[in-house]
Design a protein around this motif. Sequence first.
Motif, PDB file in Angstrom:
ATOM      1  N   ILE A  82      50.039  19.181  23.531  1.00  0.00           N
ATOM      2  CA  ILE A  82      50.333  19.904  22.289  1.00  0.00           C
ATOM      3  C   ILE A  82      50.050  19.023  21.071  1.00  0.00           C
ATOM      4  CG2 ILE A  82      52.765  19.337  21.843  1.00  0.00           C
ATOM      5  CD1 ILE A  82      51.263  22.845  21.899  1.00  0.00           C
ATOM      6  N   ALA A  88      48.626  23.809  16.229  1.00  0.00           N
ATOM      7  CA  ALA A  88      49.765  24.315  17.012  1.00  0.00           C
ATOM      8  C   ALA A  88      51.073  24.059  16.272  1.00  0.00           C
ATOM      9  CB  ALA A  88      49.803  23.635  18.369  1.00  0.00           C
ATOM     10  N   THR A  89      51.905  25.057  16.234  1.00  0.00           N
ATOM     11  CA  THR A  89      53.256  24.914  15.685  1.00  0.00           C
ATOM     12  C   THR A  89      54.253  25.427  16.721  1.00  0.00           C
ATOM     13  OG1 THR A  89      53.339  27.119  14.711  1.00  0.00           O
ATOM     14  CG2 THR A  89      52.380  25.351  13.356  1.00  0.00           C
ATOM     15  N   THR A  90      55.498  25.111  16.497  1.00  0.00           N
ATOM     16  CA  THR A  90      56.534  25.561  17.436  1.00  0.00           C
ATOM     17  C   THR A  90      56.553  27.091  17.520  1.00  0.00           C
ATOM     18  OG1 THR A  90      57.849  23.648  16.822  1.00  0.00           O
ATOM     19  CG2 THR A  90      58.979  25.394  17.982  1.00  0.00           C
ATOM     20  N   ALA A 130      55.603  19.844  19.151  1.00  0.00           N
ATOM     21  CA  ALA A 130      55.069  20.533  17.978  1.00  0.00           C
ATOM     22  C   ALA A 130      56.037  20.419  16.802  1.00  0.00           C
ATOM     23  CB  ALA A 130      54.810  22.005  18.317  1.00  0.00           C
TER      24      ALA A 130
END
Length: 219
Positions: A82, A88-90, A130
């Motif tokens: 990740i 990419a984010t949570t 993330a």
Amino acid sequence: MLVLAGIAVIALGFLLRFNPLLVVAVSALVTGLAAGLDPVAVLAAFGRAFNDSRYVTVIYIVLPVIGLLERYGLQRRARELIARLKRATTGRLLIGYMLFRQLTAAVGLNSIAGPAQTVRPLIAPMAQAAAELQTGGDGESERVKAMAAATDNVGLFFGEDIFIAIGSILLMKGVLENYGIDIEPFHLSLWAIPTAIAAAIVHGTRLLLLDRSLKRKRA
């Protein structure tokens, strides 16, 4: 009437906070004895019930495998993966997982993922990595882990009702029939689709708000 003594044993055991497994076992034994069965017959009933539902114990085979994978770096690999995805984010990660969970549950693949199989070893570490990238350090670990578990529940709960052969659909059909309402399981499945979409929108919004909260923390 004495057969119902097992219910009193369960209520008393839970009230006194004894071990639930012990309480249920004692309750079953009391019920069997009250029904006129000898202890050997009660034990045989226990063994037969365990044998008939032995598939429940499959999880005991999966858990050691997951433990071994974690020992040899599964969570670390997930975090590294990740970290290489710049966008990419949570929230985006968990939204993708929620949609995957809903779609697979909608075709009956409920056990393909779950808290033990995917959330703990994969999804939660990836979401935490993330979050750390978003915040620049403190990734609100416990909050992110809780959202990962909640995402799994939302995806499964609202996705499985779309599958026509799931127990909840058959339960609803049975209850409605008792009230004189005759409806086909297929129609119940169809009406589960708008509910699943609404759940995805609501929980997806929560995840995007989580992203915004993490972004503000970095600022």
